[in-house]
Design a protein around this motif. Structure first.
Motif, PDB file in Angstrom:
ATOM      1  N   LYS A 171       2.648   9.960  11.206  1.00 26.89           N
ATOM      2  CA  LYS A 171       2.741   8.575  10.150  1.00 26.89           C
ATOM      3  C   LYS A 171       3.986   8.550   9.720  1.00 26.89           C
ATOM      4  O   LYS A 171       4.446   8.044  10.311  1.00 26.89           O
ATOM      5  CB  LYS A 171       1.806   8.201   9.716  1.00 26.89           C
ATOM      6  N   ASP A 172       3.880   9.431   8.494  1.00 31.89           N
ATOM      7  CA  ASP A 172       5.143   9.895   7.740  1.00 31.89           C
ATOM      8  C   ASP A 172       6.282  10.619   8.088  1.00 31.89           C
ATOM      9  O   ASP A 172       7.548   9.628   8.495  1.00 31.89           O
ATOM     10  CB  ASP A 172       4.988  11.145   6.378  1.00 31.89           C
ATOM     11  N   TRP A 173       6.697  10.824   9.265  1.00 35.83           N
ATOM     12  CA  TRP A 173       7.947  10.698  10.049  1.00 35.83           C
ATOM     13  C   TRP A 173       8.426  10.159  10.684  1.00 35.83           C
ATOM     14  O   TRP A 173       9.523  10.173  10.667  1.00 35.83           O
ATOM     15  CB  TRP A 173       7.398  12.716  11.287  1.00 35.83           C
ATOM     16  N   ASN A 174       8.040   9.100  11.641  1.00 34.93           N
ATOM     17  CA  ASN A 174       7.893   8.418  12.027  1.00 34.93           C
ATOM     18  C   ASN A 174       8.844   6.831  10.803  1.00 34.93           C
ATOM     19  O   ASN A 174       9.774   6.647  11.681  1.00 34.93           O
ATOM     20  CB  ASN A 174       7.216   7.171  12.606  1.00 34.93           C
ATOM     21  N   TRP A 175       7.745   6.980   9.754  1.00 31.03           N
ATOM     22  CA  TRP A 175       8.304   5.735   8.813  1.00 31.03           C
ATOM     23  C   TRP A 175       9.377   6.471   8.275  1.00 31.03           C
ATOM     24  O   TRP A 175      10.668   5.466   7.728  1.00 31.03           O
ATOM     25  CB  TRP A 175       6.726   5.897   7.882  1.00 31.03           C
ATOM     26  N   ILE A 176       9.493   8.155   7.567  1.00 31.42           N
ATOM     27  CA  ILE A 176      11.341   8.001   7.317  1.00 31.42           C
ATOM     28  C   ILE A 176      12.428   8.327   8.478  1.00 31.42           C
ATOM     29  O   ILE A 176      13.920   7.082   7.747  1.00 31.42           O
ATOM     30  CB  ILE A 176      11.036   9.604   6.445  1.00 31.42           C
ATOM     31  N   VAL A 177      11.922   8.626   9.242  1.00 26.11           N
ATOM     32  CA  VAL A 177      13.006   8.326  10.287  1.00 26.11           C
ATOM     33  C   VAL A 177      13.265   6.747  10.558  1.00 26.11           C
ATOM     34  O   VAL A 177      14.440   6.189  11.223  1.00 26.11           O
ATOM     35  CB  VAL A 177      12.672   8.415  11.875  1.00 26.11           C
ATOM     36  N   PHE A 194      16.585  18.398   0.819  1.00 25.58           N
ATOM     37  CA  PHE A 194      14.861  19.044   0.395  1.00 25.58           C
ATOM     38  C   PHE A 194      13.631  18.769   1.359  1.00 25.58           C
ATOM     39  O   PHE A 194      14.180  18.817   2.571  1.00 25.58           O
ATOM     40  CB  PHE A 194      14.677  17.049  -0.374  1.00 25.58           C
ATOM     41  N   LEU A 195      13.360  19.330   0.512  1.00 26.77           N
ATOM     42  CA  LEU A 195      12.057  19.996   1.113  1.00 26.77           C
ATOM     43  C   LEU A 195      10.894  18.698   1.134  1.00 26.77           C
ATOM     44  O   LEU A 195      10.419  18.581   0.018  1.00 26.77           O
ATOM     45  CB  LEU A 195      11.778  21.185   1.390  1.00 26.77           C
ATOM     46  N   LEU A 196      10.785  18.073   2.051  1.00 26.13           N
ATOM     47  CA  LEU A 196       9.418  16.855   1.690  1.00 26.13           C
ATOM     48  C   LEU A 196       8.017  17.891   2.672  1.00 26.13           C
ATOM     49  O   LEU A 196       8.081  18.157   3.566  1.00 26.13           O
ATOM     50  CB  LEU A 196       8.792  15.928   2.282  1.00 26.13           C
ATOM     51  N   VAL A 197       6.608  17.808   1.584  1.00 25.23           N
ATOM     52  CA  VAL A 197       5.748  18.099   1.723  1.00 25.23           C
ATOM     53  C   VAL A 197       4.769  17.031   1.979  1.00 25.23           C
ATOM     54  O   VAL A 197       4.349  16.472   0.823  1.00 25.23           O
ATOM     55  CB  VAL A 197       5.188  19.271   0.757  1.00 25.23           C
ATOM     56  N   VAL A 198       3.773  17.043   2.856  1.00 20.35           N
ATOM     57  CA  VAL A 198       3.764  15.020   3.227  1.00 20.35           C
ATOM     58  C   VAL A 198       2.243  16.163   3.324  1.00 20.35           C
ATOM     59  O   VAL A 198       1.199  17.845   3.896  1.00 20.35           O
ATOM     60  CB  VAL A 198       3.949  14.804   4.193  1.00 20.35           C
ATOM     61  N   ASN A 199       1.067  15.337   3.635  1.00 20.14           N
ATOM     62  CA  ASN A 199      -0.410  15.108   3.879  1.00 20.14           C
ATOM     63  C   ASN A 199      -0.534  15.358   5.769  1.00 20.14           C
ATOM     64  O   ASN A 199      -0.333  14.544   6.567  1.00 20.14           O
ATOM     65  CB  ASN A 199      -1.524  14.584   3.155  1.00 20.14           C
ATOM     66  N   ALA A 200      -1.520  16.573   6.424  1.00 20.14           N
ATOM     67  CA  ALA A 200      -1.584  16.629   7.135  1.00 20.14           C
ATOM     68  C   ALA A 200      -1.968  15.555   8.292  1.00 20.14           C
ATOM     69  O   ALA A 200      -1.496  15.790   8.797  1.00 20.14           O
ATOM     70  CB  ALA A 200      -2.615  18.183   7.056  1.00 20.14           C
ATOM     71  N   SER A 201      -2.945  14.749   7.566  1.00 19.43           N
ATOM     72  CA  SER A 201      -3.365  13.873   8.557  1.00 19.43           C
ATOM     73  C   SER A 201      -2.556  12.742   8.477  1.00 19.43           C
ATOM     74  O   SER A 201      -1.813  11.435   9.455  1.00 19.43           O
ATOM     75  CB  SER A 201      -4.842  13.721   8.017  1.00 19.43           C
ATOM     76  N   ASN A 202      -1.106  12.715   8.023  1.00 19.70           N
ATOM     77  CA  ASN A 202      -0.103  11.600   7.884  1.00 19.70           C
ATOM     78  C   ASN A 202       1.061  12.269   8.164  1.00 19.70           C
ATOM     79  O   ASN A 202       2.132  11.695   8.376  1.00 19.70           O
ATOM     80  CB  ASN A 202       0.088  11.283   6.856  1.00 19.70           C
ATOM     81  N   ILE A 203       1.292  13.289   9.202  1.00 15.17           N
ATOM     82  CA  ILE A 203       2.165  14.078   9.557  1.00 15.17           C
ATOM     83  C   ILE A 203       3.750  13.339  10.763  1.00 15.17           C
ATOM     84  O   ILE A 203       4.228  12.849  10.089  1.00 15.17           O
ATOM     85  CB  ILE A 203       2.318  15.185  10.325  1.00 15.17           C
ATOM     86  N   GLY A 251       0.762  -1.249   0.055  1.00 14.63           N
ATOM     87  CA  GLY A 251      -0.030  -0.216  -0.013  1.00 14.63           C
ATOM     88  C   GLY A 251       0.576   1.217   0.139  1.00 14.63           C
ATOM     89  O   GLY A 251       2.028   1.440  -0.545  1.00 14.63           O
ATOM     90  N   VAL A 252       0.543   2.568   0.132  1.00 12.37           N
ATOM     91  CA  VAL A 252       0.726   3.401   0.830  1.00 12.37           C
ATOM     92  C   VAL A 252       1.066   4.524   1.996  1.00 12.37           C
ATOM     93  O   VAL A 252      -0.045   4.505   2.233  1.00 12.37           O
ATOM     94  CB  VAL A 252       0.227   4.357  -0.556  1.00 12.37           C
ATOM     95  N   VAL A 253       2.011   4.894   1.812  1.00 13.55           N
ATOM     96  CA  VAL A 253       2.114   6.130   3.296  1.00 13.55           C
ATOM     97  C   VAL A 253       1.198   7.027   2.916  1.00 13.55           C
ATOM     98  O   VAL A 253       0.588   7.594   4.317  1.00 13.55           O
ATOM     99  CB  VAL A 253       3.558   5.615   3.256  1.00 13.55           C
ATOM    100  N   ASP A 254       1.844   7.557   2.257  1.00 12.83           N
ATOM    101  CA  ASP A 254       1.697   9.265   1.965  1.00 12.83           C
ATOM    102  C   ASP A 254       1.407   9.795   0.692  1.00 12.83           C
ATOM    103  O   ASP A 254       2.594   8.410  -0.406  1.00 12.83           O
ATOM    104  CB  ASP A 254       2.340   9.915   2.931  1.00 12.83           C
TER     105      ASP A 254
END
Length: 362
Positions: free
Chosen positions: A120-126, A109-118, A94-97
């Motif tokens: 989740k995305d941060w923890n995933w990339i870390v 780099f600047l990554l711009v992500v969806n508000a509902s996933n801030i 599936g898709v994290v975001d």
């Protein structure tokens, strides 16, 4: 869960916005009417406060390596001042975001992500950062205004020396804007109407907002809420995370094959390649209602006999076309443009036709 507040909330309340909880934030959903705001953006210029979106800085010699691992698109195609659309695949298919990637320099780099996933995305990339890249979450210090519509460049031009009408789509400049330094002016947006996204520090936000409203006044600029943002993006067939894509949906079925670059390894790339080779059993399609009615999220999609074949992921009455439009996943045999499908509204089957997206051609 506590609702977060965007810095300019009081301005939106003064402007008469109806504020509603969205993606964990209290957000302006409309100021006048969704249709009026939609038409303002399609035909003129409007400004959205989308400061709920998330922004991460990734930097260091190995920042690109981390991006190449977590992003399905090929970030080596980026150059300074270039933006790329992509998504973060998970390990389950599936898709994290989905997100935008901005190259500020070869090592930033600047990554711009969806508000509902801030979070989740941060923890995933870390969790994927085996490269020692430096990550900074600047979401809480950053405001984002989307100035969208065919008159956006003219309206904003007095505020900057950057020649806005000659900026290519999906490029950006870090520049002085409305008298403030280090503002990112990006030729991007989620409406298909043209325009720019303006990233500013929180302390610059009110000054920049007021300057945009003043510069846009001769062009009839109006504040626009999330209601019109949704109808505008749907007319373009743009996916909304949580509706059309999520943790369980294959990005290939969602039509994201064009940003899936198998020229490099990335998270779950082998399994996605296998899925591509085997062929897809279902696809996300756009459809227009032939019968009168409005398709809504989760309504059943059926064949002519009324057998369920899928469900609506996004649907609305298109203000531009004056008819019901939607997206949903259907078996591949129903995915060709011209295929007849039906939307179940209460107990009625409303006839619809699969069409090529975007619904509204630019």
């Amino acid at each position: 869960m506590e609702v977060k507040h965007i810095p300019l909330e009081s301005i939106h309340v003064q402007l008469g916005a109806k504020m509603v909880p969205f993606a964990g934030f209290l957000m302006p959903v409309r100021y006048s009417s969704d249709i009026e705001e939609h038409q303002t953006v399609r035909n003129g210029v409007g400004i959205f406060d989308v400061s709920h979106m998330g922004e991460f800085i990734l930097k260091g010699e190995k920042a690109l390596d981390l991006i190449q691992k977590v992003s399905a698109n090929d970030a080596t195609l980026l150059y300074d001042g270039k933006v790329q659309y992509s998504y973060l695949p998970n390990e389950q298919g599936g898709v994290v975001d989905d997100l935008l990637i901005y190259q500020i320099s070869p090592i930033e780099f600047l990554l711009v992500v969806n508000a509902s996933n801030i979070e989740k995305d941060w923890n995933w990339i870390v969790s994927q950062n085996e490269f020692g890249a430096e990550l900074v979450n600047i979401s809480d210090e950053t405001c984002l205004f989307a100035v969208q519509g065919p008159l956006a460049a003219q309206a904003l031009q007095p505020l900057t020396n950057v020649k806005l009408d000659s900026m290519s789509y999906y490029t950006f400049e870090k520049t002085d804007f409305a008298g403030f330094p280090n503002v990112i002016v990006s030729a991007t947006g989620y409406t298909g109407a043209g325009g720019f996204e303006i990233y500013v520090a929180n302390e610059q936000a009110e000054g920049v907002w007021n300057a945009i409203m003043q510069a846009g006044e001769p062009y009839g600029i109006k504040p626009i809420g999330l209601g019109a943002r949704d109808t505008l993006r749907l007319e373009m067939g743009y996916c909304l995370y949580g509706n059309d894509v999520d943790d369980t949906v294959s990005p290939l079925e969602a039509g994201l094959g064009w940003v899936t670059k198998f020229t490099k390894p990335f998270v779950n790339s082998e399994k996605l390649q296998q899925q591509k080779n085997a062929g897809l059993s279902r696809k996300l399609v756009g459809f227009e209602l032939i019968d009168r009615g409005i398709p809504r999220s989760h309504y059943e999609l059926c064949d002519a006999e009324g057998n369920r074949i899928g469900e609506v992921t996004s649907g609305t009455q298109s203000p531009t076309l004056g008819k019901g439009i939607g997206m949903g996943y259907v078996p591949t045999e129903y995915s060709k443009p011209g295929s007849e499908i039906f939307v179940k509204v209460r107990d009625r089957l409303l006839k619809a036709q699969v069409v090529k997206i975007p619904f509204v051609k630019k």
